[in-house]
Design an enzyme around this catalytic site. Sequence first.
Site, PDB file in Angstrom:
ATOM      1  CG  HIS A 155      38.884  41.754 -83.063  1.00 28.03           C
ATOM      2  ND1 HIS A 155      39.955  41.635 -83.926  1.00 28.03           N
ATOM      3  CD2 HIS A 155      38.355  40.513 -82.943  1.00 28.03           C
ATOM      4  CE1 HIS A 155      40.063  40.390 -84.335  1.00 28.03           C
ATOM      5  NE2 HIS A 155      39.114  39.677 -83.748  1.00 28.03           N
ATOM      6  CB  SER A 280      48.162  67.503 -69.548  1.00 21.81           C
ATOM      7  OG  SER A 280      48.092  68.525 -70.535  1.00 21.81           O
TER       8      SER A 280
END
Length: 449
Positions: A155, A280
């Site tokens: 999880h 980026s």
Amino acid sequence: MVTRLTDSPVYAHLWSTPELEELLGETARWQAWLDVLVALARVQARHGLVPSEAAEQIAAGARAEALDLDRVTAGTRSTSHSTLGLIRELQRVLPESAREHVYVGATVQDVSDTWFGLLMRDVGAIVRRDLLALEATVLDLAERHRDTVMVGRTHGQPGAPITFGFKAASWADELRRHLDRLREGRPRWAVGQLAGAVGALAFHEAELDPLALRRDFCAELGLGDPGASWLTSRDRVAEFGHVLALVCGTLARIGTEVYELARPEIGELAEPTTATAVGSITMPHKRNPEVGEHLDTLARLARSSAGVLLEGTVVSHERDGRGWKAEWVALPEVCLLAGTALGLARTLLAGLEVHDEAMAANLERFGDRLTSERVLAGLSGRLGKHAAQDLLQGVLAGGGDVVDGVVARGVASADEVRGWMARAPVATAGRMVDEVVARAREARAGEGV
């Protein structure tokens, strides 16, 4: 004019490969359809239905580069028939003596479904080749990192120790199942279609044995005989598309793992990069996991196309264009997507950076809490599993030292708790790595790779 971004020369490499474009491109598709017509004429000549000379004239003239594709386009649109433009253009370039012997007793679906059989055979071979190469890389990762201990997560949260080799072995095991699916499915998928109007092959019944004709027609093209006409039985195409979507799903799972573990706060994996790559345009410090990300994108699109193919299994009567004409879009698309994903995954895993020092640091960071499963096992023999669970839940909720918390409750000594913690938590994981690798190596040897 290019109207789809995925077809743009600037971006096409993100959605296809040169090899698959060559196989699925416009000229290749027309040539494949012409090859089907040539095979039909040759087999009909051997069965005495058309003159042998005419069959060879058809073979000599059925070349995509010899046809005027503008005429094919115009004829297709004016007749509202999917192959009549092609037939008439082929007739135009043939000697008059051969023209009446083109496309005898066949239908659009005989041509296009047989092309699907060829496509599933050839794309399946490409997918198998790339899966085998990818499996080899992943098996090597599993062996090299059999004992590289890292945090196992559930999880999205730290759970208990595993090894990176165990994680890689789970990838390899899944890839092997896809190879099994391809091997098992090939005889079902790589078949031809010669059905006639409603599948009963009635056109040929008066002159010869229609089933022998179909068997020879399929063999001429290197395909299997389907046994029965499959005009509205579309499970073959749907199954093949879903196998490719499953392959893409596995690659997306691997890509997502790299994507997540490359986060700087984890830093356990990193994609290969080049000196010219830009993460980026506004944040130069970034090194984005773009391959892992794109594998997920490709898998989403592959599932979408596979869904269209599954919809095609619900059609009516003996012929229904809704299903197989949708396949004309969806089957090539899922083939392109799967081929692209495999190429990207091979690059990603061949250059994958494994930062075992970061794996060790993260283990140290979470400390004794990662041993709670082993402590629970030790206490369960003494208190019962559920009572031990409740006790440990209370110890851990307090945020203190696990050993001190258990000792304070009077259920075990410090040496006992430390002994439970010290037990090797990844020994069985290593054995599973060995089993996966051995099984895969044996299978590969049997396959001659």
